[in-house]
Design a protein around this motif. Structure first.
Motif, PDB file in Angstrom:
ATOM      1  N   PHE A  68       0.801  -1.220   0.000  1.00 29.82           N
ATOM      2  CA  PHE A  68       0.000   0.000   0.000  1.00 29.82           C
ATOM      3  C   PHE A  68       0.835   1.272   0.000  1.00 29.82           C
ATOM      4  N   LEU A  69       2.139   1.137  -0.056  1.00 32.92           N
ATOM      5  CA  LEU A  69       2.990   2.320  -0.078  1.00 32.92           C
ATOM      6  C   LEU A  69       2.956   2.909  -1.480  1.00 32.92           C
ATOM      7  N   SER A  70       2.718   4.198  -1.546  1.00 34.25           N
ATOM      8  CA  SER A  70       2.489   4.812  -2.851  1.00 34.25           C
ATOM      9  C   SER A  70       3.750   5.311  -3.532  1.00 34.25           C
ATOM     10  N   ARG A  71       4.732   5.750  -2.761  1.00 36.81           N
ATOM     11  CA  ARG A  71       5.953   6.311  -3.338  1.00 36.81           C
ATOM     12  C   ARG A  71       7.139   5.880  -2.496  1.00 36.81           C
ATOM     13  N   PRO A  72       8.338   5.902  -3.081  1.00 32.48           N
ATOM     14  CA  PRO A  72       9.509   5.454  -2.326  1.00 32.48           C
ATOM     15  C   PRO A  72       9.802   6.274  -1.078  1.00 32.48           C
ATOM     16  N   ASP A  73       9.428   7.532  -1.075  1.00 30.79           N
ATOM     17  CA  ASP A  73       9.764   8.401   0.056  1.00 30.79           C
ATOM     18  C   ASP A  73       8.551   8.726   0.916  1.00 30.79           C
ATOM     19  N   GLN A  74       7.492   7.946   0.796  1.00 25.94           N
ATOM     20  CA  GLN A  74       6.257   8.316   1.465  1.00 25.94           C
ATOM     21  C   GLN A  74       5.450   7.076   1.835  1.00 25.94           C
ATOM     22  N   ILE A  75       4.880   7.094   3.024  1.00 31.62           N
ATOM     23  CA  ILE A  75       3.937   6.046   3.406  1.00 31.62           C
ATOM     24  C   ILE A  75       2.546   6.635   3.276  1.00 31.62           C
TER      25      ILE A  75
END
Length: 126
Positions: A68-75
């Motif tokens: 469910f993590l959308s981007r490498p630098d963001q939860i």
């Protein structure tokens, strides 16, 4: 890219990258010769996993939230995607992290108090 290059680019030892794969956190493709083949998405995923592990999350929790993590630098977890089991795990993890923060704060305060007592005595002796 092969595991050595991924290791060099991420700073994560190849042994740890293999562990991530064993834990289901990375799923590299395999070349015809059986070598792992990583792409840029794997590079970002490996960095994300390393950051989550460094923050104290367990591989079990990371495995549960990784899809469910959308981007490498963001939860970013969409509320509809979080199961009751995942939510309970996350609540438990928040409690565990808070307990660590409380313990670290107490230790910091004790060290500061110790230094406040010892430093003036040390300065006078010099």
């Amino acid at each position: 890219m092969r595991i050595g290059e991924l290791s060099r680019r991420t700073g994560i030892p190849a042994r740890m990258l293999r562990y991530y794969e064993e834990q289901g956190l990375l799923q590299p493709a395999r070349a015809a010769n059986g070598y792992r083949a990583y792409d840029e998405a794997d590079l970002f995923r490996a960095q994300q996993v390393r950051g989550l592990l460094d923050s104290g999350l367990t591989t079990e929790i990371i495995r549960a939230i990784l899809p469910f993590l959308s981007r490498p630098d963001q939860i970013h977890l969409h509320p509809d995607c979080v199961t009751a089991e995942a939510a309970a795990m996350l609540r438990g993890e928040v409690d565990r992290i808070q307990a660590r923060i409380d313990c670290l704060s107490r230790n910091r305060d004790a060290l500061q108090a110790y230094l406040a007592v010892v430093q003036p005595a040390k300065s006078a002796a010099e």
